[in-house]
Write an enzyme that holds these catalytic residues in place. Structure first.
Site, PDB file in Angstrom:
ATOM      1  N   ALA A   1       0.836  -1.200   0.000  1.00 45.79           N
ATOM      2  CA  ALA A   1       0.000   0.000   0.000  1.00 45.79           C
ATOM      3  C   ALA A   1       0.868   1.247   0.000  1.00 45.79           C
ATOM      4  O   ALA A   1       2.017   1.223   0.446  1.00 45.79           O
ATOM      5  CB  ALA A   1      -0.918  -0.001   1.221  1.00 45.79           C
ATOM      6  N   ASP A   2       0.286   2.328  -0.474  1.00 49.75           N
ATOM      7  CA  ASP A   2       0.927   3.628  -0.400  1.00 49.75           C
ATOM      8  C   ASP A   2      -0.169   4.676  -0.230  1.00 49.75           C
ATOM      9  O   ASP A   2      -1.250   4.545  -0.812  1.00 49.75           O
ATOM     10  CB  ASP A   2       1.744   3.935  -1.658  1.00 49.75           C
ATOM     11  CG  ASP A   2       2.580   5.183  -1.474  1.00 49.75           C
ATOM     12  OD1 ASP A   2       3.550   5.137  -0.697  1.00 49.75           O
ATOM     13  OD2 ASP A   2       2.240   6.214  -2.086  1.00 49.75           O
ATOM     14  N   THR A   3       0.120   5.687   0.569  1.00 49.19           N
ATOM     15  CA  THR A   3      -0.862   6.731   0.861  1.00 49.19           C
ATOM     16  C   THR A   3      -0.289   8.086   0.471  1.00 49.19           C
ATOM     17  O   THR A   3       0.869   8.381   0.763  1.00 49.19           O
ATOM     18  CB  THR A   3      -1.215   6.730   2.368  1.00 49.19           C
ATOM     19  OG1 THR A   3      -1.732   5.440   2.708  1.00 49.19           O
ATOM     20  CG2 THR A   3      -2.244   7.784   2.697  1.00 49.19           C
TER      21      THR A   3
END
Length: 189
Positions: free
Chosen positions: A72-74
């Site tokens: 994941a990346d935000t």
């Protein structure tokens, strides 16, 4: 409840680990260096998925075929600008001053990969900050040191309790992982 193969979380983020643990997902952590870059002109909503895919690619090289990878990346977006992690104290104060009294978007991209298939998705949450005083901003920065956080804050900390008056979307997405959507996708995987 997910009962598939072993799950690998491609992140050392304590928040992401905590969220998977809360959801009852058994997992191991594996990390590898990735550049976390994206092509110029890429639409902002596609960027966190692109970076999550880079992380999944790096971990796949270290994993067994039966393992399911979650990467994941935000990103935090104010107007049309991506706000990264602050460089230092002054930058954290500058970022929080810019967010004060405004709304911004938090977009998390997720890749779930394994067993010869991949599921990619993103979730967006709109966060509404109250107008913060300089004293509040400095207090938060000096006491919570948000230098490893996109947007220079963590919603689950003091600033979330006193500075955020509402969100539109998933609270856990702002923490870095839309865990209910991850669980839903894992169970269908």
């Amino acid at each position: 409840m997910y009962k598939g193969g072993p799950v690998i979380l491609a992140s050392q983020s304590p928040r992401r680990k905590q969220l998977l643990e809360q959801a009852g997902i058994s997992f191991q952590v594996k990390v590898a260096d990735t550049e976390e870059t994206f092509p110029a002109g890429m639409p902002i909503p596609d960027i966190p998925v692109h970076i999550a895919r880079q992380k999944a690619d790096a971990i796949q090289a270290l994993s067994d075929a039966n393992e399911v990878i979650i990467a994941a990346d935000t990103v935090v977006v104010l107007d049309s600008d991506i706000i990264g992690k602050p460089k230092d104290r002054a930058d954290a104060i500058r970022i929080l001053t810019a967010l004060s009294g405004r709304e911004h978007r938090v977009i998390t991209g997720v890749i779930i990969r394994g067993k010869g298939k991949e599921q990619a998705f993103s979730k967006e949450t709109v966060v509404h900050f109250k107008a913060l005083t300089q004293e509040q901003i400095i207090y938060y920065v000096d006491h919570f040191k948000p230098f490893d956080k996109a947007g220079a804050y963590a919603i689950q900390e003091w600033i979330g309790a006193v500075g955020i008056d509402r969100i539109d979307g998933c609270f856990y997405n702002v923490m870095g992982l839309p865990v209910s959507k991850v669980v839903e996708e894992l169970e269908a995987f």
